[in-house]
Design a protein around this motif. Sequence first.
Motif, PDB file in Angstrom:
ATOM      1  N   LEU A   4       0.858  -1.178   0.000  1.00  0.00           N
ATOM      2  CA  LEU A   4       0.000   0.000   0.000  1.00  0.00           C
ATOM      3  C   LEU A   4       0.895   1.229   0.000  1.00  0.00           C
ATOM      4  O   LEU A   4       1.889   1.284   0.723  1.00  0.00           O
ATOM      5  CB  LEU A   4      -0.897   0.003   1.241  1.00  0.00           C
ATOM      6  CG  LEU A   4      -1.866   1.171   1.382  1.00  0.00           C
ATOM      7  CD1 LEU A   4      -2.863   1.207   0.230  1.00  0.00           C
ATOM      8  CD2 LEU A   4      -2.609   1.065   2.708  1.00  0.00           C
ATOM      9  N   PHE A   6       1.056   5.809  -1.078  1.00  0.00           N
ATOM     10  CA  PHE A   6       0.289   7.043  -1.230  1.00  0.00           C
ATOM     11  C   PHE A   6       0.860   7.831  -2.400  1.00  0.00           C
ATOM     12  O   PHE A   6       2.055   8.138  -2.434  1.00  0.00           O
ATOM     13  CB  PHE A   6       0.345   7.886   0.052  1.00  0.00           C
ATOM     14  CG  PHE A   6      -0.593   9.044   0.028  1.00  0.00           C
ATOM     15  CD1 PHE A   6      -1.946   8.873   0.270  1.00  0.00           C
ATOM     16  CD2 PHE A   6      -0.128  10.323  -0.251  1.00  0.00           C
ATOM     17  CE1 PHE A   6      -2.822   9.949   0.239  1.00  0.00           C
ATOM     18  CE2 PHE A   6      -0.992  11.404  -0.285  1.00  0.00           C
ATOM     19  CZ  PHE A   6      -2.336  11.217  -0.037  1.00  0.00           C
ATOM     20  N   GLN A  13      -4.498   6.868  -2.092  1.00  0.00           N
ATOM     21  CA  GLN A  13      -3.788   5.620  -1.868  1.00  0.00           C
ATOM     22  C   GLN A  13      -3.765   4.803  -3.156  1.00  0.00           C
ATOM     23  O   GLN A  13      -4.715   4.844  -3.952  1.00  0.00           O
ATOM     24  CB  GLN A  13      -4.461   4.809  -0.768  1.00  0.00           C
ATOM     25  CG  GLN A  13      -4.260   5.408   0.614  1.00  0.00           C
ATOM     26  CD  GLN A  13      -4.884   4.542   1.680  1.00  0.00           C
ATOM     27  OE1 GLN A  13      -6.018   4.112   1.544  1.00  0.00           O
ATOM     28  NE2 GLN A  13      -4.140   4.307   2.748  1.00  0.00           N
ATOM     29  N   TYR A  65      -6.291   1.628  -5.640  1.00  0.00           N
ATOM     30  CA  TYR A  65      -6.443   0.889  -4.393  1.00  0.00           C
ATOM     31  C   TYR A  65      -7.917   0.593  -4.175  1.00  0.00           C
ATOM     32  O   TYR A  65      -8.756   1.492  -4.167  1.00  0.00           O
ATOM     33  CB  TYR A  65      -5.881   1.698  -3.224  1.00  0.00           C
ATOM     34  CG  TYR A  65      -6.151   1.064  -1.886  1.00  0.00           C
ATOM     35  CD1 TYR A  65      -5.626  -0.173  -1.566  1.00  0.00           C
ATOM     36  CD2 TYR A  65      -6.931   1.714  -0.940  1.00  0.00           C
ATOM     37  CE1 TYR A  65      -5.869  -0.762  -0.344  1.00  0.00           C
ATOM     38  CE2 TYR A  65      -7.173   1.141   0.297  1.00  0.00           C
ATOM     39  CZ  TYR A  65      -6.647  -0.101   0.584  1.00  0.00           C
ATOM     40  OH  TYR A  65      -6.882  -0.674   1.800  1.00  0.00           O
TER      41      TYR A  65
END
Length: 92
Positions: A4, A6, A13, A65
């Motif tokens: 994950l 940013f 995300q 995401y």
Amino acid sequence: FVQLAFDTVQGQQVAIKFMARGPGFNHEAVMRELLNQRACLGHPHIVGIKDVFLLPDYLAIVMEYANHSDLAEYMAAYVHEHGHGLPESEAR
């Protein structure tokens, strides 16, 4: 593996899928998958690819995401709750 991250430019995300390069890396399968993804751009039910880049040991695919469970979990929960599989209208 998937990480994950940013995206500071877009302010959202993203998920980055890292695929190990080296012996056994199937370039044709990866290219086929990327071309299939490209054909589905903008589809509301398919996670989009935002970028692809190479690192010394990995191919990195930056994707939208999706913060929900995966499809298999959703379908299992639906069957458990309703006693049958998804209706065709929902599956589409």
